[in-house]
Scaffold this active site. Structure first.
Site, PDB file in Angstrom:
ATOM      1  N   ASP A 145       0.835  -1.193   0.000  1.00  0.00           N
ATOM      2  CA  ASP A 145       0.000   0.000   0.000  1.00  0.00           C
ATOM      3  C   ASP A 145       0.876   1.253   0.000  1.00  0.00           C
ATOM      4  O   ASP A 145       1.853   1.344   0.757  1.00  0.00           O
ATOM      5  CB  ASP A 145      -0.898  -0.028   1.240  1.00  0.00           C
ATOM      6  CG  ASP A 145      -1.836   1.149   1.317  1.00  0.00           C
ATOM      7  OD1 ASP A 145      -2.724   1.259   0.452  1.00  0.00           O
ATOM      8  OD2 ASP A 145      -1.689   1.959   2.254  1.00  0.00           O
ATOM      9  N   GLU A 160       1.716  -0.431  -5.074  1.00  0.00           N
ATOM     10  CA  GLU A 160       0.839   0.685  -5.385  1.00  0.00           C
ATOM     11  C   GLU A 160       1.770   1.887  -5.497  1.00  0.00           C
ATOM     12  O   GLU A 160       2.179   2.469  -4.485  1.00  0.00           O
ATOM     13  CB  GLU A 160      -0.200   0.897  -4.274  1.00  0.00           C
ATOM     14  CG  GLU A 160      -1.175   2.012  -4.603  1.00  0.00           C
ATOM     15  CD  GLU A 160      -2.127   2.323  -3.459  1.00  0.00           C
ATOM     16  OE1 GLU A 160      -3.297   2.652  -3.737  1.00  0.00           O
ATOM     17  OE2 GLU A 160      -1.706   2.244  -2.288  1.00  0.00           O
TER      18      GLU A 160
END
Length: 702
Positions: free
Chosen positions: A354, A391
């Site tokens: 993330d 990401e």
């Protein structure tokens, strides 16, 4: 008699002395970190550079109120920055934590110590089990538990599915089966996922990507539903308090959560499905200085977090109040140990990182040219067979899609694929050239660095944003229920509502919406790269236009499995598309398309040999020519909002005689996807009218 009394008194005094001196302890060892059970006791080790005092707090689980507090001697029980002590005991059923003391000087050194707090061991693999929604007991009770791993893996081994053959399915463990419509024995749990394995296999996915499963406090949300007054949950879990401890609230029996997770992994592996974890190493749930302190801040704030070098305020590249200091050597080692734990002990197959761009920032927040954290993850020998997916952006505006790392080990969530496909299928201008680049594997992002289409994880939706059905139903987010007056969530959705905002019962609006969903799914699944599907999109799940449902632990976020029946035609279409991808290798290329004579892909607009890359063009077709005995394919896409497009189809190649029209997303099931033997025959030179926002696929046959 007198002599006997003297002896009893002496024995009693000896016992009292022993009780006052406390339990038997030894110096202990600085490595390994954490709490390590050994035959005759437990070794405890904790890193802290700036603490002046460390106290191990032990609570006996079987004896209410029974607590030991062992203050470590900084001369005897410290090696470098590692505090350690060995407790001689046969007991294993206890909880533990640490009190740390030291200087509190935020503006001077960024240090925050508070001896009153009992902190979690960052390496603890088991935090006291609790069911979903139950509050953490606070700082007055030690929460770490000893962990013994004695699970029977039954010779389970990593599946090592090649990226080129992978199809990823993103889901939330609780939301996937929490709704009663899931019809499972263990709703909202790891075991509930096991009950859905036959569904996952039939759908055709090769990996589940689980949203966060490391422990967090779902009760840390401060917002309330403005209509009901109900306090909202931190449902998604992107606010970790641990990077080792598994979320016990996702287990049917929280006390056995580790074994339940392992059972899930083993069962998925037996079905040929990999497990990828969404890891949040960019920040923690401690927030800013006003937030709760559970571990890192109270152990060594200036080591674990990025702090402004002058004010020592938290640098906030995560949007969540703090940023983890990922490239500090101590923190790098900590993250490496965490990843290794999930691979070695929990048998997971990969990770999605993330806000991964934060992994590339130095201690001042500057972007590093060759970040050691990113290189270490790619090169670690234990992690060598795992999938690693970035990401490739953060909350401070750093966007690195295509440039996150030159190492071919790193795949990326391709946000440009998402945006370019959305724009074309919303009828925007200047989209055709970008769409062709995304369909063919995003060579503009990955080819010059000797990477491949497999470095691109293609997606149109994810947990963050509109669902696929909401993407064709809403232009404005509907987030009032989140309690922030609709301020939260992205305003840039690149969506079109198909003519009516939100819910509609008009037949022509519904027909257009489902046509667009099918067309979007077709583009996603048949593009080069690795497709990722968000759970529920395959049967038209909606969140009522909420594009930031992080706090919605209710039917807004839970998968409504009744839709799998009511929209079974759409589900069938997804399954058919995924089977087509699996069956034909030319949709799963390991390398980019070649150019020049004998090229395997050729582009056109409406006429063969005539490309149109102009800004006002909304049509694109491409001819995929198979090298071996496989079928050729010709795919037509019409991005006009209202106009039909008339395509002239090219002749088939080689010994293949004619085309079969296997897909038309403008038709309803089962006519939207037909097997070649039941499909309409087409020949080179024929024209085909493709409805607005529709896609048609032709397959060659002999």
């Amino acid at each position: 008699m007198f002599q006997l009394t003297i002896e009893l008194i002496i024995i009693t005094i000896i016992k009292m002395i022993k009780q006052k001196t406390g339990p038997h302890t030894k110096q202990g060892f600085p490595l390994p970190g954490g709490a390590t059970p050994i035959d005759d006791g437990v070794n405890f080790t904790l890193f802290s550079r700036h603490a002046t005092s460390v106290t191990l707090v032990i609570q006996n689980s079987g004896k209410e109120g029974s607590r030991l507090e062992l203050q470590l001697d900084p001369e005897l029980n410290r090696t470098g920055d590692m505090w350690h002590i060995f407790l001689v005991t046969e007991e294993r059923d206890f909880s533990f934590g640490y009190r740390l003391d030291g200087k509190t000087d935020i503006q001077g050194q960024g240090l925050v110590y508070n001896r009153k707090q009992i902190l979690l061991d960052p390496l603890c693999q088991n935090i006291i089990s609790r069911s979903w929604g139950k509050k953490f007991s606070g700082t007055a009770t030690p929460l770490c538990k000893l962990t013994t791993h004695d699970f029977d893996w039954q010779d389970d081994r990593p599946l090592k599915t090649p990226m080129v053959d992978s199809v990823i399915y993103e889901l939330h463990v609780r939301g996937f089966t929490r709704d009663p419509s899931a019809d499972v024995k263990h709703p909202g749990t790891y075991l509930g996922i096991i009950e859905k394995i036959p569904y996952l296999k039939e759908l055709g996915v090769t990996a589940v990507e689980l949203m966060p499963v490391t422990e967090w406090d779902e009760n840390d949300n401060v917002f309330y539903n403005p209509e009901t007054g109900e306090k909202l949950k931190n449902y998604w879990g992107y606010n970790p308090i641990s990077f080792f401890a598994l979320k016990s609230g996702f287990a049917s029996d929280p006390a056995d959560h580790i074994n339940e997770f392992k059972t899930m992994v083993r069962s998925l592996h037996q079905a040929g499905i990999e497990v990828i974890l969404d890891m949040v190493y960019n920040h923690t749930g401690e927030g800013g200085y006003e937030g709760s302190t559970s571990s890192f801040r109270g152990i060594d704030n200036s080591i674990y977090y990025l702090l402004d070098q002058h004010s020592h305020d938290y640098l906030n590249f995560s949007g969540c109040g703090n940023t983890f200091n990922c490239n500090h050597p101590v923190v790098r080692s900590f993250i490496k140990d965490s990843l290794r734990y999930w691979v070695v002990e929990m048998h997971v197959d990969g990770f999605r990182f993330d806000l991964a761009s934060i992994l590339g920032r130095d201690s001042k927040g500057h972007v590093l040219a060759n970040p050691p954290m990113i290189e270490m993850i790619a090169e670690d020998p234990i992690l060598r067979d795992t999938k690693i997916i970035a990401e490739a952006w953060d909350a401070a505006g750093l966007y690195q899609v295509g440039s996150f790392s030159q190492d071919s080990r790193w795949a990326e969530w391709n946000g440009k694929f998402r945006d370019d496909v959305r724009a074309f299928m919303a009828g925007h201008d200047n989209t055709v050239a970008n769409l062709a680049t995304r369909i063919s594997g995003s060579s503009d992002l990955y080819q010059t660095s000797a990477r491949t289409p497999c470095n691109s994880v293609n997606f149109i939706t994810s947990h963050d944003g509109f669902t696929l059905y909401d993407l064709v139903s809403f232009e404005q987010k509907q987030n009032a229920g989140n309690g922030e007056e609709n301020r939260d969530g992205d305003n840039h959705n690149i969506s079109w509502n198909s003519g009516v905002e939100g819910i509609s019962n008009e037949d022509h609006i519904l027909a257009l919406r489902f046509r667009r969903v099918r067309s979007l799914a077709l583009i996603l699944i048949l593009s080069q790269g690795v497709p990722m599907i968000t759970a529920g999109d395959e049967f038209g799940r909606s969140q009522g236009g909420n594009n930031n449902a992080w706090c919605q632990d209710n039917k807004t976020s839970w998968i409504d499995w009744k839709l799998a029946e009511s929209n079974k035609g759409l589900l069938r279409f997804f399954r058919k598309c995924l089977h087509l991808r699996k069956t034909h290798r030319l949709f799963r290329r390991r390398n980019f398309f070649s150019h020049g004579p004998g090229q395997e892909i050729s582009w056109q607009s409406l006429k063969p040999g005539r490309e149109d890359w102009s800004s006002d063009c909304h049509t694109l077709a491409f001819f995929l020519q198979a090298r071996k005995k496989d079928s050729d394919f010709f795919i037509m896409l019409n991005g006009h909002r209202t106009e039909r497009a008339e395509f002239t189809i090219p002749p088939v190649s080689g010994k293949k005689r004619f085309w079969k029209q296997i897909v038309d997303t403008a038709r309803i099931s089962p006519f939207d996807f037909r097997e070649p033997g039941h499909a309409i025959t087409r020949r080179g030179g024929d024209t085909i009218r493709v409805k607005a926002m529709a896609a048609v696929v032709l397959q060659s046959v002999t």
